[in-house]
Design a protein around this motif. Structure first.
Motif, PDB file in Angstrom:
ATOM      1  N   GLY A 134       0.794  -1.219   0.000  1.00 20.80           N
ATOM      2  CA  GLY A 134       0.000   0.000   0.000  1.00 20.80           C
ATOM      3  C   GLY A 134       0.827   1.270   0.000  1.00 20.80           C
ATOM      4  O   GLY A 134       0.281   2.374  -0.010  1.00 20.80           O
ATOM      5  N   ASP A 135       2.165   1.156   0.018  1.00 21.68           N
ATOM      6  CA  ASP A 135       3.007   2.348  -0.108  1.00 21.68           C
ATOM      7  C   ASP A 135       2.760   3.025  -1.447  1.00 21.68           C
ATOM      8  O   ASP A 135       2.826   4.251  -1.557  1.00 21.68           O
ATOM      9  CB  ASP A 135       4.486   1.980   0.040  1.00 21.68           C
ATOM     10  N   PHE A 136       2.524   2.227  -2.475  1.00 19.12           N
ATOM     11  CA  PHE A 136       2.017   2.739  -3.745  1.00 19.12           C
ATOM     12  C   PHE A 136       0.508   2.500  -3.770  1.00 19.12           C
ATOM     13  O   PHE A 136       0.055   1.351  -3.689  1.00 19.12           O
ATOM     14  CB  PHE A 136       2.625   2.011  -4.942  1.00 19.12           C
ATOM     15  N   ALA A 137      -0.265   3.571  -3.877  1.00 17.34           N
ATOM     16  CA  ALA A 137      -1.701   3.399  -4.090  1.00 17.34           C
ATOM     17  C   ALA A 137      -1.967   3.070  -5.555  1.00 17.34           C
ATOM     18  O   ALA A 137      -2.896   2.326  -5.876  1.00 17.34           O
ATOM     19  CB  ALA A 137      -2.454   4.663  -3.692  1.00 17.34           C
ATOM     20  N   ALA A 138      -1.122   3.624  -6.439  1.00 16.37           N
ATOM     21  CA  ALA A 138      -1.231   3.349  -7.878  1.00 16.37           C
ATOM     22  C   ALA A 138       0.146   3.488  -8.498  1.00 16.37           C
ATOM     23  O   ALA A 138       0.974   4.288  -8.029  1.00 16.37           O
ATOM     24  CB  ALA A 138      -2.204   4.309  -8.544  1.00 16.37           C
ATOM     25  N   CYS A 139       0.406   2.730  -9.534  1.00 12.25           N
ATOM     26  CA  CYS A 139       1.719   2.774 -10.175  1.00 12.25           C
ATOM     27  C   CYS A 139       1.642   2.263 -11.607  1.00 12.25           C
ATOM     28  O   CYS A 139       0.698   1.566 -11.983  1.00 12.25           O
ATOM     29  CB  CYS A 139       2.742   1.962  -9.382  1.00 12.25           C
ATOM     30  N   ILE A 140       2.643   2.619 -12.390  1.00 14.70           N
ATOM     31  CA  ILE A 140       2.827   2.016 -13.702  1.00 14.70           C
ATOM     32  C   ILE A 140       3.424   0.634 -13.472  1.00 14.70           C
ATOM     33  O   ILE A 140       4.371   0.477 -12.691  1.00 14.70           O
ATOM     34  CB  ILE A 140       3.759   2.870 -14.586  1.00 14.70           C
ATOM     35  N   ALA A 141       2.866  -0.384 -14.136  1.00 14.00           N
ATOM     36  CA  ALA A 141       3.241  -1.766 -13.827  1.00 14.00           C
ATOM     37  C   ALA A 141       3.276  -2.619 -15.083  1.00 14.00           C
ATOM     38  O   ALA A 141       2.710  -2.254 -16.119  1.00 14.00           O
ATOM     39  CB  ALA A 141       2.242  -2.355 -12.822  1.00 14.00           C
ATOM     40  N   TRP A 142       3.929  -3.775 -14.959  1.00 12.85           N
ATOM     41  CA  TRP A 142       3.958  -4.752 -16.042  1.00 12.85           C
ATOM     42  C   TRP A 142       2.878  -5.797 -15.829  1.00 12.85           C
ATOM     43  O   TRP A 142       2.711  -6.340 -14.727  1.00 12.85           O
ATOM     44  CB  TRP A 142       5.345  -5.403 -16.128  1.00 12.85           C
ATOM     45  N   ALA A 143       2.139  -6.060 -16.887  1.00 13.52           N
ATOM     46  CA  ALA A 143       0.950  -6.906 -16.779  1.00 13.52           C
ATOM     47  C   ALA A 143       1.262  -8.301 -16.252  1.00 13.52           C
ATOM     48  O   ALA A 143       0.464  -8.878 -15.514  1.00 13.52           O
ATOM     49  CB  ALA A 143       0.255  -6.994 -18.135  1.00 13.52           C
ATOM     50  N   GLY A 144       2.396  -8.866 -16.630  1.00 11.68           N
ATOM     51  CA  GLY A 144       2.744 -10.200 -16.155  1.00 11.68           C
ATOM     52  C   GLY A 144       2.828 -10.268 -14.636  1.00 11.68           C
ATOM     53  O   GLY A 144       2.450 -11.270 -14.024  1.00 11.68           O
ATOM     54  N   ASP A 145       3.310  -9.172 -14.015  1.00 16.19           N
ATOM     55  CA  ASP A 145       3.343  -9.110 -12.558  1.00 16.19           C
ATOM     56  C   ASP A 145       1.938  -8.987 -11.990  1.00 16.19           C
ATOM     57  O   ASP A 145       1.605  -9.602 -10.976  1.00 16.19           O
ATOM     58  CB  ASP A 145       4.168  -7.904 -12.095  1.00 16.19           C
ATOM     59  N   VAL A 146       1.117  -8.155 -12.646  1.00 13.90           N
ATOM     60  CA  VAL A 146      -0.219  -7.897 -12.123  1.00 13.90           C
ATOM     61  C   VAL A 146      -1.048  -9.172 -12.089  1.00 13.90           C
ATOM     62  O   VAL A 146      -1.806  -9.412 -11.145  1.00 13.90           O
ATOM     63  CB  VAL A 146      -0.919  -6.808 -12.956  1.00 13.90           C
ATOM     64  N   VAL A 147      -0.911 -10.021 -13.109  1.00 11.75           N
ATOM     65  CA  VAL A 147      -1.638 -11.287 -13.128  1.00 11.75           C
ATOM     66  C   VAL A 147      -1.329 -12.093 -11.877  1.00 11.75           C
ATOM     67  O   VAL A 147      -2.221 -12.645 -11.222  1.00 11.75           O
ATOM     68  CB  VAL A 147      -1.284 -12.106 -14.390  1.00 11.75           C
ATOM     69  N   GLN A 148      -0.051 -12.160 -11.523  1.00  7.00           N
ATOM     70  CA  GLN A 148       0.343 -12.934 -10.355  1.00  7.00           C
ATOM     71  C   GLN A 148      -0.045 -12.255  -9.047  1.00  7.00           C
ATOM     72  O   GLN A 148      -0.486 -12.910  -8.098  1.00  7.00           O
ATOM     73  CB  GLN A 148       1.849 -13.177 -10.407  1.00  7.00           C
ATOM     74  N   LEU A 149       0.087 -10.923  -8.994  1.00  8.92           N
ATOM     75  CA  LEU A 149      -0.281 -10.199  -7.778  1.00  8.92           C
ATOM     76  C   LEU A 149      -1.779 -10.301  -7.496  1.00  8.92           C
ATOM     77  O   LEU A 149      -2.200 -10.437  -6.348  1.00  8.92           O
ATOM     78  CB  LEU A 149       0.129  -8.734  -7.897  1.00  8.92           C
ATOM     79  N   LYS A 150      -2.586 -10.230  -8.543  1.00  7.02           N
ATOM     80  CA  LYS A 150      -4.041 -10.354  -8.386  1.00  7.02           C
ATOM     81  C   LYS A 150      -4.423 -11.723  -7.842  1.00  7.02           C
ATOM     82  O   LYS A 150      -5.375 -11.860  -7.064  1.00  7.02           O
ATOM     83  CB  LYS A 150      -4.742 -10.134  -9.737  1.00  7.02           C
ATOM     84  N   ALA A 151      -3.679 -12.731  -8.257  1.00 11.26           N
ATOM     85  CA  ALA A 151      -3.975 -14.085  -7.787  1.00 11.26           C
ATOM     86  C   ALA A 151      -3.691 -14.228  -6.296  1.00 11.26           C
ATOM     87  O   ALA A 151      -4.305 -15.056  -5.620  1.00 11.26           O
ATOM     88  CB  ALA A 151      -3.151 -15.099  -8.573  1.00 11.26           C
ATOM     89  N   ASP A 152      -2.775 -13.405  -5.787  1.00  9.71           N
ATOM     90  CA  ASP A 152      -2.379 -13.499  -4.381  1.00  9.71           C
ATOM     91  C   ASP A 152      -3.103 -12.505  -3.475  1.00  9.71           C
ATOM     92  O   ASP A 152      -3.149 -12.701  -2.263  1.00  9.71           O
ATOM     93  CB  ASP A 152      -0.868 -13.272  -4.242  1.00  9.71           C
ATOM     94  N   SER A 153      -3.629 -11.424  -4.047  1.00  7.60           N
ATOM     95  CA  SER A 153      -4.238 -10.382  -3.223  1.00  7.60           C
ATOM     96  C   SER A 153      -5.486  -9.819  -3.889  1.00  7.60           C
ATOM     97  O   SER A 153      -5.414  -9.313  -5.015  1.00  7.60           O
ATOM     98  CB  SER A 153      -3.249  -9.247  -2.969  1.00  7.60           C
ATOM     99  N   PRO A 154      -6.629  -9.831  -3.188  1.00  6.75           N
ATOM    100  CA  PRO A 154      -7.854  -9.269  -3.756  1.00  6.75           C
ATOM    101  C   PRO A 154      -7.824  -7.752  -3.860  1.00  6.75           C
ATOM    102  O   PRO A 154      -8.673  -7.156  -4.533  1.00  6.75           O
ATOM    103  CB  PRO A 154      -8.934  -9.736  -2.770  1.00  6.75           C
ATOM    104  N   ASP A 155      -6.858  -7.113  -3.194  1.00  2.16           N
ATOM    105  CA  ASP A 155      -6.773  -5.653  -3.230  1.00  2.16           C
ATOM    106  C   ASP A 155      -6.111  -5.128  -4.508  1.00  2.16           C
ATOM    107  O   ASP A 155      -6.240  -3.942  -4.822  1.00  2.16           O
ATOM    108  CB  ASP A 155      -5.989  -5.133  -2.022  1.00  2.16           C
ATOM    109  N   ILE A 156      -5.384  -5.990  -5.222  1.00  2.00           N
ATOM    110  CA  ILE A 156      -4.636  -5.546  -6.400  1.00  2.00           C
ATOM    111  C   ILE A 156      -5.490  -5.683  -7.646  1.00  2.00           C
ATOM    112  O   ILE A 156      -6.117  -6.719  -7.885  1.00  2.00           O
ATOM    113  CB  ILE A 156      -3.332  -6.349  -6.568  1.00  2.00           C
ATOM    114  N   ASP A 157      -5.502  -4.635  -8.459  1.00  2.78           N
ATOM    115  CA  ASP A 157      -6.205  -4.690  -9.742  1.00  2.78           C
ATOM    116  C   ASP A 157      -5.509  -3.732 -10.703  1.00  2.78           C
ATOM    117  O   ASP A 157      -4.490  -3.123 -10.363  1.00  2.78           O
ATOM    118  CB  ASP A 157      -7.683  -4.335  -9.575  1.00  2.78           C
ATOM    119  N   PHE A 158      -6.052  -3.585 -11.889  1.00  2.00           N
ATOM    120  CA  PHE A 158      -5.417  -2.761 -12.915  1.00  2.00           C
ATOM    121  C   PHE A 158      -6.491  -2.052 -13.735  1.00  2.00           C
ATOM    122  O   PHE A 158      -7.661  -2.434 -13.735  1.00  2.00           O
ATOM    123  CB  PHE A 158      -4.562  -3.626 -13.838  1.00  2.00           C
ATOM    124  N   ILE A 159      -6.060  -1.027 -14.449  1.00  2.00           N
ATOM    125  CA  ILE A 159      -6.924  -0.396 -15.442  1.00  2.00           C
ATOM    126  C   ILE A 159      -6.100  -0.116 -16.701  1.00  2.00           C
ATOM    127  O   ILE A 159      -4.876   0.044 -16.640  1.00  2.00           O
ATOM    128  CB  ILE A 159      -7.574   0.909 -14.936  1.00  2.00           C
TER     129      ILE A 159
END
Length: 415
Positions: free
Chosen positions: A285-310
């Motif tokens: 939560g230190d970053f509320a929003a950030c520029i990210a790589w989609a491959g990471d986001v797929v894995q982060l979403k699987a581990d945490s319901p708080d993570i999403d993307f737009i």
């Protein structure tokens, strides 16, 4: 025959490479992060290889240099790829799609995970390519900018379309004609890499983020916004937000994007520019929003319901890792058959189900759905038409541009 002397890197480019080695995309495996200790070794080995002297001038030929093709007599192909970038079985000793290819064709694949980053691998193969020698590899996988450099140097072979019918027919439109290889005469994508906006729902606490402008301008996010230390990703997303095309921008456009980000830095809106370590900041939560790589986001979403993307309405940046056949490769036809095999929907789906990067194969979704419905429905793996239409590539830079742009970006980020 034109003589070529390998490009020299400016101090700014060397600094950019060091950032990439430490914590940028070059520090990633394709499913897991490299151990931190690897970064220092790659800096020492990779940069020395890239900038060192003593490599003889190479003859540059527009179509690459072929060798006698031994494919008919030698039923083998030597494939060099990134680590963790191929499907494996539960024993982690076999690659099911490669085994199926061998069973069908009789061609044995010597598969080697010996690419940890672009620069280090370039340093490894450059002396042989510059001397006109066989690298011992029939397929190599490189990211856009380095793939484009090898094509420009004449160090990879032109592909035979007759051996690539599935690749030609099934390549997704968004990857079909990059400016560094128009019409894909020399390369085909292995996987795509998308840059998006990721956010932590809990950290946002009701604040809406739909664009880069929201990240840069909303005072409620001050000190809780992250951008990437990879210039093409951060500048590319900013250019899109400003209504500029990353494939066609001018020097003035670039300077305006730098100024836009500098303003956010000066007022403390941007917490920091980071590499793949942004994942920890996003999760905490230190970053509320950030520029990210989609491959990471797929894995982060699987581990945490708080993570999403737009995906911003302005679009997003896409690059790719690409299969190429280096000069003097002994098994060109076998290599092309293997490249084409991964553009058949079934093996493409098996690969996508395992590695979770953007699949460049059109029509793969129903096959992937049989293996993993969630993956098939994930636009970060199988972009739908609306998402694909928002995809933009960062244009090829000249040596002069790259030097100037990296210097300005390094000043912005404090690197």
């Amino acid at each position: 025959m034109e003589q070529y002397e390998p490009d020299r890197l400016s101090p700014a480019q060397v600094a950019a490479m060091r950032r990439s080695f430490r914590n940028g995309r070059a520090a990633l495996t394709r499913r897991n992060l490299l151990r931190a200790s690897a970064g220092g070794a790659l800096v020492a080995g990779g940069l020395g290889a890239l900038t060192g002297c003593g490599i003889p001038a190479a003859g540059k030929t527009a179509g690459g240099v072929s060798a006698d093709d031994h494919s008919a007599k030698e039923k083998t192909v030597n494939f060099s790829n990134w680590t963790e970038y191929m499907d494996v079985d539960e024993s982690e000793k076999h690659h099911p799609t490669l085994d199926a290819f061998t069973e069908r064709t009789g061609i044995k694949v010597k598969y080697t995970e010996d690419i940890n980053d672009n620069v280090e691998f370039f340093g490894k193969i450059k002396p042989q390519l510059a001397a006109g020698q066989d690298t011992g590899r029939d397929i190599i996988v490189l990211t856009d900018w380095l793939a484009g450099r090898l094509i420009r140097l004449g160090w990879v072979q032109k592909l035979d379309p007759s051996n690539l019918p599935h690749a030609f027919a099934n390549l997704s439109d968004q990857f079909r004609s990059p400016d560094w290889d128009p019409g894909r005469a020399y390369s085909y994508p292995w996987q795509g890499i998308s840059t998006v906006i990721a956010y932590n729902k809990k950290a946002l606490d009701g604040v809406e983020v739909k664009s880069v402008s929201d990240m840069l301008d909303n005072p409620k996010l001050k000190g809780r916004v992250g951008f990437l230390s990879e210039m093409r990703d951060s500048i590319g997303m900013t250019l899109l937000d400003m209504g500029k095309d990353p494939a066609k921008f001018t020097d003035d456009d670039y300077d305006a994007a730098i100024a836009r980000l500098q303003k956010a830095v000066d007022k403390g809106q941007i917490r920091r520019f980071s590499g793949n370590d942004y994942t920890a900041d996003l999760t905490s939560g230190d970053f509320a929003a950030c520029i990210a790589w989609a491959g990471d986001v797929v894995q982060l979403k699987a581990d945490s319901p708080d993570i999403d993307f737009i995906i911003p309405d302005s679009g997003y940046i896409t690059s790719s890792d690409n299969m190429l056949i280096p000069n003097k490769a002994r098994h060109k036809t076998n290599a092309e058959r293997l490249m084409d095999y991964y553009y058949e929907p079934e093996p493409a789906a098996e690969l996508a189900a395992y590695i979770n990067y953007v699949c460049p194969v059109e029509g793969v979704k129903p096959y992937l759905a049989k293996l993993d419905k969630d993956a098939a429905d994930n636009p970060l793996i199988i972009p739908d038409a609306a998402m694909a239409a928002k995809s933009h590539a960062f244009r090829l830079l000249s040596q002069k541009e790259e030097t100037a742009y990296e210097e300005k970006f390094a000043k912005l980020t404090g690197a």
